[in-house]
Each structure stands twice: as C-alpha cells, then as structure tokens.
Design a protein around this motif. Sequence first.
Motif, mmCIF file in Angstrom:
data_model
loop_
_atom_site.group_PDB
_atom_site.id
_atom_site.type_symbol
_atom_site.label_atom_id
_atom_site.label_comp_id
_atom_site.label_asym_id
_atom_site.label_seq_id
_atom_site.Cartn_x
_atom_site.Cartn_y
_atom_site.Cartn_z
ATOM 1 N N ALA A 16 17.487 84.106 34.907
ATOM 2 C CA ALA A 16 16.504 84.392 35.950
ATOM 3 C C ALA A 16 15.169 84.824 35.359
ATOM 4 O O ALA A 16 14.102 84.522 35.905
ATOM 5 C CB ALA A 16 17.035 85.470 36.882
ATOM 6 N N ALA A 17 15.202 85.529 34.242
ATOM 7 C CA ALA A 17 13.980 86.043 33.623
ATOM 8 C C ALA A 17 13.247 84.990 32.794
ATOM 9 O O ALA A 17 12.099 85.195 32.408
ATOM 10 C CB ALA A 17 14.319 87.242 32.734
ATOM 11 N N ALA A 18 13.892 83.861 32.530
ATOM 12 C CA ALA A 18 13.278 82.825 31.689
ATOM 13 C C ALA A 18 12.185 82.084 32.458
ATOM 14 O O ALA A 18 12.307 81.849 33.658
ATOM 15 C CB ALA A 18 14.343 81.838 31.225
ATOM 16 N N PRO A 19 11.102 81.688 31.798
ATOM 17 C CA PRO A 19 10.103 80.836 32.453
ATOM 18 C C PRO A 19 10.731 79.506 32.862
ATOM 19 O O PRO A 19 11.551 78.950 32.122
ATOM 20 C CB PRO A 19 9.043 80.629 31.353
ATOM 21 C CG PRO A 19 9.248 81.747 30.389
ATOM 22 C CD PRO A 19 10.713 82.038 30.416
ATOM 23 N N LEU A 41 18.697 75.385 39.816
ATOM 24 C CA LEU A 41 19.456 76.304 38.959
ATOM 25 C C LEU A 41 18.644 77.572 38.717
ATOM 26 O O LEU A 41 19.150 78.690 38.825
ATOM 27 C CB LEU A 41 19.775 75.618 37.633
ATOM 28 C CG LEU A 41 20.662 76.399 36.665
ATOM 29 C CD1 LEU A 41 22.130 76.160 36.990
ATOM 30 C CD2 LEU A 41 20.392 75.975 35.217
ATOM 31 N N HIS A 42 17.360 77.398 38.400
ATOM 32 C CA HIS A 42 16.503 78.550 38.126
ATOM 33 C C HIS A 42 16.270 79.378 39.389
ATOM 34 O O HIS A 42 16.314 80.616 39.355
ATOM 35 C CB HIS A 42 15.179 78.062 37.536
ATOM 36 C CG HIS A 42 14.376 79.143 36.920
ATOM 37 N ND1 HIS A 42 13.095 79.461 37.319
ATOM 38 C CD2 HIS A 42 14.673 80.028 35.919
ATOM 39 C CE1 HIS A 42 12.639 80.463 36.592
ATOM 40 N NE2 HIS A 42 13.565 80.824 35.739
ATOM 41 N N LYS A 43 16.029 78.696 40.519
ATOM 42 C CA LYS A 43 15.862 79.410 41.787
ATOM 43 C C LYS A 43 17.115 80.210 42.125
ATOM 44 O O LYS A 43 17.044 81.366 42.566
ATOM 45 C CB LYS A 43 15.577 78.420 42.916
ATOM 46 C CG LYS A 43 14.212 77.757 42.888
ATOM 47 C CD LYS A 43 14.082 76.785 44.056
ATOM 48 C CE LYS A 43 12.783 76.018 44.016
ATOM 49 N NZ LYS A 43 12.713 75.004 45.112
ATOM 50 N N HIS A 90 18.034 88.887 41.473
ATOM 51 C CA HIS A 90 17.122 89.807 42.158
ATOM 52 C C HIS A 90 17.662 90.311 43.490
ATOM 53 O O HIS A 90 17.483 91.486 43.841
ATOM 54 C CB HIS A 90 15.773 89.121 42.388
ATOM 55 C CG HIS A 90 15.099 88.707 41.129
ATOM 56 N ND1 HIS A 90 14.096 87.759 41.085
ATOM 57 C CD2 HIS A 90 15.283 89.098 39.834
ATOM 58 C CE1 HIS A 90 13.702 87.590 39.834
ATOM 59 N NE2 HIS A 90 14.403 88.394 39.064
ATOM 60 N N ASP A 91 18.312 89.409 44.238
ATOM 61 C CA ASP A 91 18.738 89.764 45.593
ATOM 62 C C ASP A 91 20.191 90.200 45.691
ATOM 63 O O ASP A 91 20.562 90.928 46.617
ATOM 64 C CB ASP A 91 18.513 88.577 46.550
ATOM 65 C CG ASP A 91 17.056 88.144 46.610
ATOM 66 O OD1 ASP A 91 16.188 88.942 46.208
ATOM 67 O OD2 ASP A 91 16.799 87.007 47.040
ATOM 68 N N PHE A 110 27.681 86.710 42.169
ATOM 69 C CA PHE A 110 27.746 85.533 43.016
ATOM 70 C C PHE A 110 28.625 85.819 44.228
ATOM 71 O O PHE A 110 29.638 86.536 44.123
ATOM 72 C CB PHE A 110 28.344 84.349 42.248
ATOM 73 C CG PHE A 110 27.398 83.721 41.271
ATOM 74 C CD1 PHE A 110 26.629 82.631 41.621
ATOM 75 C CD2 PHE A 110 27.275 84.224 39.976
ATOM 76 C CE1 PHE A 110 25.744 82.051 40.722
ATOM 77 C CE2 PHE A 110 26.411 83.660 39.062
ATOM 78 C CZ PHE A 110 25.633 82.561 39.448
ATOM 79 N N PRO A 111 28.285 85.281 45.399
ATOM 80 C CA PRO A 111 29.189 85.395 46.555
ATOM 81 C C PRO A 111 30.553 84.804 46.214
ATOM 82 O O PRO A 111 30.647 83.843 45.448
ATOM 83 C CB PRO A 111 28.483 84.567 47.632
ATOM 84 C CG PRO A 111 27.052 84.522 47.219
ATOM 85 C CD PRO A 111 27.055 84.527 45.722
#
Length: 360
Positions: free
Chosen positions: A76-79, A99-101, A108-109, A114-115
Amino acid sequence: MADNASEQTTSAISRHLLAWYDRHARSLPWRAPPGGRADPYHVWLSEVMLQQTTTATVAPYFHDFLQRWPSVHDLAAAPREEVMTAWAGLGYYARARNLHKCARMVSHDLGGRFPEDEAGLRKLPGIGPYTAAAIAAIAFDRPAAPLDGNIERVVARLFAVEDPLPGAKESLRGLMARLVPTERPGDFAQAMMDLGATVCVPKTPKCMLCPLHDACDGRALGGAGELPRKAPKKARPTRRAVAFWTVRADGSVLLRRRPPEGLLGGMLEVPTTAWTEDGWDETAALRHAPVPASWNELPGQVRHGFTHFEFLVTVWAAQVPAETAVAEAVWAGIDRLGDAGLPTAMRKIAEHAIRQGGGG
C-alpha cells in the motif's frame, strides 16, 4: 445431464478428493500444506496474479513482490509506478492498478485485515466472484465455491454438462456449490484446482488416475475429453498504430507514460498514434510524432494479441540531437530498457526497432 454423479453422495466425492489431495497436492509458493491455513495476503496476491495467467508465469512475480513488499501495508505504501513496473510482463494491467488500490483500502481502511467472507471481499477493488470465493475458501476456510477454468472442466465432466461455455457458468457454479464440504472447504477448492491442472486436463483426461473416476458421468458416457463445450469464438478485430522510435545521439530512447486509466494505464510506452481499425497514412501519422525529425519507416510490422483485438504496429524511427527535450517524457538508455517495466506489446516494438537498427 446423467445420473451417475448425483447417485454418489457429495460427502463421498469430497472425501475421496481430499484423500487424493493429501497425497498429491502441488507445492506452490503461496499455498499452505494440506490442513494448514495460508496467509490471506499471499492468497489474495497470488489469486489476482493468476487471473488469466499460468502458475509457471506467476511464481517468479509472486516471489519478487513478496521480497519488495512483504505485507499488504508495504504494498500500500509503494508508489503506484513501482508496482506497475514490477507487474510488467504479467499483462492485463488493470489488475495491477486494482491490486494497488485494494492494498491501500485494506491497509488504510481495514487495518491490514482482509474480509473473511465473499460479500466483504467483493467490495474491494479488483475482486470479482471467483477471486472472492477463492480467498474466502483458501485463506479463511469458508464453504465457498470458486470456479476457475480447471474447476469448470472438472465439474462439467463430473456431471456431463453439455451446455457450452460461457453460458453454462452459472449452472457449473451451482453444481460446484453442491459439492463443497463443510469441513476443509479451502483444501477442497485447491484439490479441485489441482485435479483439473494435473489429471482432468483438456482433451486427454487421465481418467484412470482420477479419484472421482467412478462418480464421473462424462467418463461413463465416453465423452469426458470433449467437455466442457465452448461456444464459437468471435473473430477479433485488428487495431493499427504507428510507433515512433526516437533515439537521441547519446543513445537514449524516448518513452512516455500512458494515462492512468484504460488499456496499459500508467505504463511506459514507445509513443504511438491512436490505435484505430482504419490504420494511418503518412501525413496523418506524422501529426502525432513526438518531435520534428526525419522519420523513416522500418521494415516489417509488430503484432501483439490483446484479449479483445489484435494490435498491428508499423514502427518509424529517427535520430535526434542529444539536447532534445520532450515535455512529460522519459529518456531511457537502450541498454536499460529491460529495467523500464515496459508492457509486452511495447517490448516487442522496442525489440523490433533494435533488430532493424532504428535510429542508428
């Protein structure tokens, strides 16, 4: 549909298949051993990579991603540009953007978790019905019914489903759901995948090695190798473009980044005209050249197959002064193009231009 499979209890089918899986499960880098629980991050990452891609192709990418980004928080932190570059060569680049989203949403949320159910997983970017069911089953041992190509083939043969794909998908999904046991549903899903990949293979199934040999309607009727049937494919249209291979006197090549959304979104490319079915004449194409130069058409063409169309590219080349600058473009050394993360279509264009000595 014949009655042979329906006469076998679903518990017997799952029991035989799980016993076979305990002995013959494939060793895959994202998989826990039979009876174990896999890391949800590993399962999610592998399932997204495996969409329309083979296991052999995915394995080195999976290892590379884990080395770069060991957790969903790291990814998540990767550009996004780094993620897209690392994905180059796997194709279907919308998967990498999603994948990045998804990593950012989970990190973050959802606090990095993972659910655990299909409904929750379906709310995440890039996770459709199959991927949600696969993650729920494999990562969380939920009684879900994933349906990939291997499982489609097993179920179609087991129940002798004559209706062609893709129309038969919902019927096959319902039949798969009937088979899923309440105990070890994750192992059952992976066992079905392994059975389709190693025994119930296309065209020449190894029926005598199959743990479901006696329950299979397709085998009993003598037509297992012809199932599942598939509707005739429509001919794919051809889109044409001109690519501009621009080489500076210092040996670097002009690349630019495509818009973030759409086909090959966010990836680096060799500049091209728009991709059209009508093609381009010289006057119209030159209006799209990235710089004024003496352009020469290289011999031959580059062909690449996308899912819904064939891509046919004519390559024009030019050499420009070392001080040439182009707004919002990247100059990459020819000897470093392998590290630029070019998608496969653009790698083909670059290889063709280099073979033909484009731009000197």
